[in-house]
Scaffold this active site. Structure first.
Site, PDB file in Angstrom:
ATOM      1  N   HIS A  37       0.839  -1.201   0.000  1.00 34.84           N
ATOM      2  CA  HIS A  37       0.000   0.000   0.000  1.00 34.84           C
ATOM      3  C   HIS A  37       0.875   1.254   0.000  1.00 34.84           C
ATOM      4  O   HIS A  37       1.542   1.535   0.985  1.00 34.84           O
ATOM      5  CB  HIS A  37      -0.887  -0.035   1.247  1.00 34.84           C
ATOM      6  CG  HIS A  37      -1.825   1.116   1.390  1.00 34.84           C
ATOM      7  ND1 HIS A  37      -1.696   2.051   2.383  1.00 34.84           N
ATOM      8  CD2 HIS A  37      -2.906   1.476   0.656  1.00 34.84           C
ATOM      9  CE1 HIS A  37      -2.678   2.931   2.266  1.00 34.84           C
ATOM     10  NE2 HIS A  37      -3.417   2.616   1.242  1.00 34.84           N
ATOM     11  N   HIS A  79      -0.841  10.269  -3.219  1.00 28.70           N
ATOM     12  CA  HIS A  79      -2.138   9.825  -2.706  1.00 28.70           C
ATOM     13  C   HIS A  79      -3.244  10.869  -2.824  1.00 28.70           C
ATOM     14  O   HIS A  79      -4.389  10.549  -3.116  1.00 28.70           O
ATOM     15  CB  HIS A  79      -2.013   9.380  -1.242  1.00 28.70           C
ATOM     16  CG  HIS A  79      -3.310   8.874  -0.689  1.00 28.70           C
ATOM     17  ND1 HIS A  79      -4.167   9.658   0.042  1.00 28.70           N
ATOM     18  CD2 HIS A  79      -3.916   7.664  -0.807  1.00 28.70           C
ATOM     19  CE1 HIS A  79      -5.248   8.944   0.369  1.00 28.70           C
ATOM     20  NE2 HIS A  79      -5.120   7.737  -0.129  1.00 28.70           N
TER      21      HIS A  79
HETATM   22 CA    CA Z   1      -4.924   3.900  -2.979  1.00 20.90          CA
END
Ligand code: CA
Length: 330
Positions: A37, A79
Site C-alpha cells: 500500500h 495519494h
Molecule cells: Ca490507494
C-alpha cells in the site's frame, strides 16, 4: 537517488525473507495477494521510489500507485490531489495555494513538482507526523515521480531479478480532474498500454472508488484490464451485482468485513466477502497497518481473521514484509 536506491535494495535483499512467492499472474489471482500500500509505506515515505524498491524486495505480489495529474498532464504518483501533507510545497511555492489554502498537484507542472522534497505524512498546522513511530520527518532526500518512472523501476527490477511483480494503479478523483478539464483515466490507460498492460493476463490491477468512472473505463474506454471497484460505504455493499457487470473485484475497508466480537469473544464477519465470491468478485481489503491494530492484539491476528476466517483474497498493507511472511507460513 540511484545510489540510495541501490543501498536500500541491498539491505532488503539481505534482511528480507526471500522465499519465492508465486510469480505468475494466474497464481497471483488464485491465492492470497499482498499489495504494498503506497509501497513499503510503514518504513519509508509513501509513494517514493525507495519505498517502492523496498516493497519490491519484500516479494509482494503487487505494488500500489495512486495517480493524480500535473498541470501538464503527467500522471504523478501521489495519494492526495493536494501537496501540503507530504511535501515542502508551502515553503518552496508559498503563493501558489488556492482560496481554500491548499496546494493542488494539478496547479503545478511536473518540473515544478520535481523541485519539492517529500517526507513522511504530517499535519501542516502542527508539523507533527501522522505516524510518529515511522520514518522521521525531513530526513534524507525523497522526491515525487511519474507513473512512467515507477513502472520502469518495477519492470526494470522484474528484468534484473527474474521475478514478475505486478502494479496496482488507482485513478484518483476522476470527477475533480474532469472539472479541471482533464480526462485522467484516458491518460493513465495510455501509459499502461504503452508499457504492455492491456488485458487481465497482464500483471496489473486497476482500481477506483468512483463507480461511474470504473464502469466507463470498462465500457466507453474499452479497457480489458482486471478492474477493482473500491468501496467505503454500507450502501455500496448492496450494489455488488452491478459492480460484477464490469469489475473483477471489490476493495472494501476492513471494518466492512470484521464487525467486532460477539458476547463469546468470537469475531463477527459480515457476509460481504461471501456475497462477492458468489458473483465471482475477488475481495482485496484495505488498509492493514501493524501500527494501527484497532481491536486486534497482534498484526498476525488481524491477518489471520481477515484472510482465513473472513476469506478475503488480498490485503493492502503498509507492512508488506509482515504480510508476505504470514501468507508464506500459512
Ligand atoms: Ca490507494
Amino acid at each position: 537517488m540511484s545510489k540510495y536506491l541501490a543501498v536500500i535494495l541491498v539491505l532488503c535483499f539481505i534482511g528480507c525473507n526471500t522465499k519465492e512467492v508465486n510469480t505468475t499472474v494466474k497464481q497471483n489471482r488464485s491465492e492470497k495477494s499482498v499489495i504494498a500500500h503506497r509501497g513499503a509505506s510503514g518504513y519509508l515515505p509513501e509513494h517514493t521510489l525507495p519505498a517502492k524498491a523496498m516493497a519490491y524486495a519484500m516479494n509482494v505480489h503487487f505494488i500500489e500507485q495512486d495517480i493524480v495529474l500535473s498541470k501538464d498532464n503527467v500522471a504523478v504518483v501521489i495519494h492526495d490531489i493536494h501537496l501540503e501533507t507530504v511535501t515542502d510545497v508551502a515553503k518552496k511555492f508559498p503563493d501558489r495555494n488556492r482560496e481554500d489554502g491548499r496546494f493542488y498537484v494539478i496547479d503545478f507542472t511536473f518540473e515544478e513538482l520535481k523541485q519539492l522534497n517529500v517526507s513522511e505524512r504530517f499535519i501542516p498546522k502542527t508539523d507533527k507526523a501522522v505516524y510518529p513511530t515511522r520514518f522521521p520527518l525531513n530526513k534524507s532526500m525523497f522526491k515525487l515521480h511519474s507513473l512512467q518512472e515507477e513502472i520502469e523501476l518495477i519492470q526494470g527490477l522484474n528484468k534484473s531479478t527474474g521475478k514478475n511483480i505486478g502494479i496496482y494503479p488507482e485513478i484518483k478523483a476522476p470527477a475533480f480532474h474532469l472539472e479541471e478539464g482533464k480526462d485522467i483515466s484516458k491518460i493513465v490507460l495510455e501509459v499502461l498500454t504503452n508499457y504492455g498492460y492491456k488485458t487481465k493476463d497482464d500483471n496489473c490491477i486497476l482500481q477506483c472508488f468512483d463507480a461511474h468512472e470504473l464502469k466507463r473505463i470498462r465500457t466507453e474506454l474499452e479497457s480489458e484490464l482486471f478492474l477493482v471497484q473500491l468501496i467505503e460505504f454500507e450502501e455500496e455493499e448492496l450494489r455488488l451485482e452491478e459492480f460484477a457487470t464490469y469489475a473483477d473485484g471489490i476493495g472494501p475497508w476492513i471494518q466492512q468485513i470484521i464487525k467486532g466480537k460477539d458476547e463469546n469473544g468470537k469475531w463477527l464477519i459480515s457476509d460481504l466477502v461471501s456475497n462477492a465470491h458468489k458473483l465471482n468478485l475477488k475481495v482485496h481489503a484495505y488498509t492493514f497497518r501493524a501500527d494501527q491494530l484497532g481491536p486486534f492484539k497482534t498484526f498476525e491476528d488481524l491477518l489471520s481473521v481477515a484472510l482465513y476466517e473472513a476469506n478475503i483474497d488480498g490485503v493492502f498493507t503498509d507492512f508488506p514484509d509482515k504480510a508476505v511472511n504470514f501468507v508464506n507460513k500459512n
